[in-house]
Design a protein around this motif. Structure first.
Motif, PDB file in Angstrom:
ATOM      1  N   LYS A 186      -4.916  10.110  -0.742  1.00 56.59           N
ATOM      2  CA  LYS A 186      -6.648   9.130  -1.444  1.00 56.59           C
ATOM      3  C   LYS A 186      -7.555   9.003  -0.555  1.00 56.59           C
ATOM      4  N   THR A 187      -7.350   9.070   0.590  1.00 59.89           N
ATOM      5  CA  THR A 187      -8.590   9.566   1.213  1.00 59.89           C
ATOM      6  C   THR A 187      -9.607  10.749   2.160  1.00 59.89           C
ATOM      7  N   GLN A 190     -10.683  11.732  -1.217  1.00 59.38           N
ATOM      8  CA  GLN A 190     -12.264  11.453  -1.329  1.00 59.38           C
ATOM      9  C   GLN A 190     -13.611  11.692  -0.872  1.00 59.38           C
TER      10      GLN A 190
END
Length: 218
Positions: A186-187, A190
């Motif tokens: 997810k990081t 992003q």
């Protein structure tokens, strides 16, 4: 032949087995050494042929019956700690040592302590750091993992219950790995999205500057 169970009546309800011989020993000899059905010293006789209390001692001394039905209760202590059992009822120490939460904590502490000891061997630190920083930290982490925790599945506005964590270390590590992997992905997504936005914004500003230069030149 006598039944061969010598017991000590305690609290006029239960009898603590002191020694085994006679028919009881023959019964044990027919079973494997690790069978839970074997009668052991330290077991508690709760009933003999349905009789309890003071009648237990009379029932154990009979010699005429061909079949005897005995209801036993056994302590959860390991064999090397059976010396702690001095009566038919568990004491405070036995209650703590046989509690499910303590068993989970001791098992997890031993697993984490083994890992901590391996890290200590590679660390080069002195032996003084072993009990506090490695074993002590292992015991603290194990306590945090097995203690009661908040139940997040309770609906808002309802008083929250608490439930014990009953998971093996392997399950905890697997869940931590899955959660960490998902967070890392997810990081990355992003940051990739952020980078694309920055590139798009910078390219748009560059085009605007080039357009302004052309307009001034014309």
């Amino acid at each position: 032949m006598k039944l061969g169970i010598e017991a000590k009546l305690d609290d006029k309800e239960l009898a603590l087995v002191q020694s085994i011989s006679g028919a009881a020993q023959q019964y044990n000899d027919l079973l494997p050494a690790d069978s839970p059905q074997r009668i052991r010293v330290g077991d508690v006789v709760a009933k003999v042929d349905g009789q309890s209390g003071k009648q237990i001692m009379d029932a154990l001394s009979r010699t005429s019956e061909k079949l005897v039905d005995i209801e036993m209760r056994r302590s959860g202590l390991p064999n090397f700690l059976m010396w702690l059992r001095s009566s038919s009822r568990p004491g405070a120490i036995e209650t703590i040592l046989t509690a499910p939460g303590f068993k989970r904590w001791s098992k997890l502490t031993s697993q984490l302590g083994t890992l901590g000891f391996s890290c200590w061997l590679l660390s080069g630190y002195g032996a003084a750091s072993l009990p506090l920083w490695y074993f002590g930290f292992s015991a603290t982490v194990a306590y945090k993992l097995v203690r009661c925790c908040h139940d997040e599945h309770v609906s808002p506005g309802v008083p929250h219950c608490f439930r014990p964590v009953d998971q093996d270390l392997a399950q905890v590590v697997e869940q931590a790995w899955v959660s960490s992997s998902a967070f890392a992905l997810k990081t990355v997504d992003q940051w990739r999205s952020f980078g694309q936005e920055v590139l798009f914004a910078s390219s748009g500003q560059k085009k605007k500057k080039e357009k302004k230069k052309k307009e001034k030149g014309s």
